[in-house]
Write a protein that holds these residues in place. Structure first.
Motif, short mmCIF file in Angstrom:
data_model
loop_
_atom_site.label_atom_id
_atom_site.label_comp_id
_atom_site.label_asym_id
_atom_site.label_seq_id
_atom_site.Cartn_x
_atom_site.Cartn_y
_atom_site.Cartn_z
N THR A 6 102.96 90.89 36.68
CA THR A 6 103.92 90.35 37.67
C THR A 6 104.60 91.42 38.62
N CYS A 54 107.57 69.88 40.22
CA CYS A 54 108.16 71.07 39.44
C CYS A 54 109.44 71.03 39.41
N ASP A 57 113.49 73.94 35.94
CA ASP A 57 113.27 74.52 34.73
C ASP A 57 111.82 74.65 34.38
N GLU A 58 110.94 74.38 35.28
CA GLU A 58 109.63 74.27 35.04
C GLU A 58 108.87 75.18 35.59
N ALA A 59 107.60 75.40 35.24
CA ALA A 59 106.63 76.36 36.21
C ALA A 59 105.27 75.38 36.61
N ILE A 79 107.64 77.22 45.69
CA ILE A 79 107.68 77.57 44.27
C ILE A 79 107.90 79.07 44.09
N ARG A 83 107.76 81.72 38.82
CA ARG A 83 107.42 80.66 37.97
C ARG A 83 106.00 80.03 38.19
N TYR A 85 101.91 80.92 37.48
CA TYR A 85 101.11 81.71 36.68
C TYR A 85 99.70 81.13 37.01
N LEU A 122 106.92 78.35 27.31
CA LEU A 122 106.21 77.50 28.50
C LEU A 122 105.59 76.30 28.03
N LYS A 125 106.59 72.82 29.31
CA LYS A 125 107.50 73.21 30.68
C LYS A 125 106.92 73.45 31.90
N VAL A 126 105.65 72.97 31.82
CA VAL A 126 104.89 73.10 33.09
C VAL A 126 104.81 71.79 33.73
#
Length: 203
Positions: A6, A54, A57-59, A79, A83, A85, A122, A125-126
């Motif tokens: 990252t 999204c 609090d999400e990715a 985005i 957050r 990936y 995670l 939480k996506v």
């Protein structure tokens, strides 16, 4: 060894010609894995990003980042890089993606390992998974494994997006226990492409 990076990298983004040449070279090496002869067009990128959901609090997770046109479009849609990936198993493409989209967590590993590699924090939480893998070229057993990983990281009731160059659903909804619909289509892509959205079929 898994590679998750990252850290912001120095240097300029790859030139468009260099990116197209890299994509074409990877296509020559493995056309079934790439699925297309050219990176995703701007109209296709717009069709995908407008469907991404999204919460704060999400990715967002991408399977098959390639040379990064969808990754970059997700960032441009608002985005935050922290957050997002992106899984890209091809290490040449993963390196290119890191240079193009610094700050994004690029994971140079198999997306079927996503629940383990992303960790418990995670999983669930996506908000959206975007699948850029040409799923239709792979056997049903492989598709099931990818979808198992997808639903393990998605929020409950969540939807994943998949873009495809086939005129019909690239996934067998009955065999895979899905309900889904074509959300958009664009002729302005090489080849013309559709964006599909899928959820688990209700039991």
């Amino acid at each position: 060894m898994t590679e998750i990076q990252t850290k912001t990298q120095t240097g300029t983004a790859p030139a468009p010609f260099a990116e197209s040449w890299l994509f074409f070279r990877r296509w020559l090496a493995d056309p079934w894995a790439m699925g297309s002869v050219a990176p995703s067009s701007r109209p296709l990128r717009r069709r995908i990003t407008r469907e991404i959901r999204c919460e704060a609090d999400e990715a967002v997770v991408e399977f098959g980042g390639g040379t990064g046109p969808i990754t970059a479009a997700i960032l441009e849609s608002g985005i935050p890089a922290g957050r997002l990936y992106s899984f890209e198993i091809d290490r040449d493409l993963a390196g290119h993606l890191r240079r193009r989209c610094p700050g994004v967590a690029v994971i140079a590993d198999d997306c079927r390992k996503a629940p383990e590699l992303l960790g418990e924090a995670l999983c669930g939480k996506v908000g959206t998974v975007v699948i850029g893998i040409p799923m239709i070229t792979f056997p049903l057993a492989f598709q099931r494994e990818v979808l198992d990983a997808t639903f393990r990281i998605l929020r409950p009731g969540g939807r994943f997006l998949l873009y495809s160059f086939m005129p019909h659903s690239p996934l067998d909804r009955t065999a895979l226990g899905l309900r889904g619909e074509r959300l958009g289509f664009t002729l302005r892509n090489l080849p013309p492409a559709s964006v599909w959205g899928y959820r688990r079929a209700e039991g």
